[in-house]
Write a protein that holds these residues in place. Structure first.
Motif, short mmCIF file in Angstrom:
data_model
loop_
_atom_site.label_atom_id
_atom_site.label_comp_id
_atom_site.label_asym_id
_atom_site.label_seq_id
_atom_site.Cartn_x
_atom_site.Cartn_y
_atom_site.Cartn_z
N THR A 191 0.81 -1.22 0.00
CA THR A 191 0.00 0.00 0.00
C THR A 191 0.85 1.27 0.00
OG1 THR A 191 -0.19 -0.09 2.41
CG2 THR A 191 -1.96 -1.11 1.13
N ASP A 192 2.12 1.15 0.37
CA ASP A 192 3.01 2.31 0.39
C ASP A 192 4.41 1.83 0.02
OD1 ASP A 192 4.66 4.48 0.95
OD2 ASP A 192 3.75 4.91 2.90
N ARG A 193 4.75 1.99 -1.26
CA ARG A 193 6.04 1.48 -1.76
C ARG A 193 7.22 2.16 -1.09
NH1 ARG A 193 7.50 -1.83 -5.63
NH2 ARG A 193 5.40 -2.02 -6.42
N GLU A 194 7.15 3.47 -0.89
CA GLU A 194 8.26 4.22 -0.31
C GLU A 194 8.61 3.73 1.09
OE1 GLU A 194 9.19 8.76 1.07
OE2 GLU A 194 8.05 8.47 -0.79
N ASN A 195 7.62 3.44 1.90
CA ASN A 195 7.84 3.00 3.28
C ASN A 195 7.72 1.49 3.45
OD1 ASN A 195 8.24 5.63 4.47
ND2 ASN A 195 6.08 5.99 4.02
N ARG A 196 7.55 0.76 2.35
CA ARG A 196 7.45 -0.70 2.35
C ARG A 196 6.34 -1.19 3.28
NH1 ARG A 196 12.61 -3.57 3.61
NH2 ARG A 196 11.49 -5.29 2.68
N ILE A 197 5.15 -0.62 3.15
CA ILE A 197 4.03 -0.99 4.02
C ILE A 197 3.10 -1.93 3.26
CG2 ILE A 197 1.98 -0.16 5.24
CD1 ILE A 197 3.59 2.38 5.86
N TYR A 198 2.85 -3.08 3.88
CA TYR A 198 1.92 -4.08 3.35
C TYR A 198 0.73 -4.19 4.30
CZ TYR A 198 5.22 -5.76 -0.15
OH TYR A 198 6.05 -5.85 -1.22
N ARG A 199 -0.45 -4.44 3.71
CA ARG A 199 -1.67 -4.62 4.50
C ARG A 199 -2.38 -5.90 4.07
NH1 ARG A 199 -3.04 -0.57 7.77
NH2 ARG A 199 -2.02 1.43 7.45
N CYS A 200 -2.99 -6.57 5.05
CA CYS A 200 -3.75 -7.79 4.81
C CYS A 200 -4.91 -7.48 3.87
CB CYS A 200 -4.26 -8.34 6.14
SG CYS A 200 -5.32 -9.79 5.98
#
Length: 143
Positions: free
Chosen positions: A121-130
């Protein structure tokens, strides 16, 4: 220390120092019957120290796992003693079976057989969501 050169195989380079064994486990390299070498804390001009995995056989790799755990790595494919391909895995848009959802109310926590699937969900901060409950993945919550 002398580690033999590879004639036909894969070299995973620029693994962050101390994370080589983690990649070894997630790639199921213990199941291989060929030679596998893990070099820990090798000198690196760019990073100071790094880990390296050498597999003395050309194998299929899960680039989603490689891109998620260590997107700065380099995968070199060796054939007849010569590097024929150099790959830089990217962060995958979705990742299955690597991150575990920590939400106890999520359907993957109650329904057996459902795979843990996360979307970037946020490539820059490497954030993944279920994808089921939108819970943010913890950085080290690997299966």
């Amino acid at each position: 220390m002398i580690i033999g050169s590879i004639v036909n195989g894969v070299v995973i380079d620029h693994i962050p120092a101390g994370r080589g064994m983690e990649l070894y486990r997630y790639l199921n390299l213990e199941e291989l019957q060929c030679e596998v070498a893990l070099i820990k804390n090798a000198f690196s001009e760019k990073h100071g120290k790094k880990d390296i995995l050498k597999v003395n056989e050309v194998i299929d790799l899960n680039f989603d796992i490689l891109g998620y755990i260590a997107p700065q790595i380099t995968v070199n494919i060796i054939k007849d003693g010569v590097r024929v391909q150099k790959i830089h895995p990217q962060l995958p848009n979705t990742i299955t079976g690597v991150i575990k959802c920590k939400n106890p109310r999520c359907i993957v926590s109650t329904e057996q057989g459902l795979k843990h699937v996360f979307k970037l969900t946020d490539r820059e901060n490497r954030i993944y969501r279920c994808i089921y409950c939108d819970t943010k993945a913890e950085p080290q919550s690997f299966l």
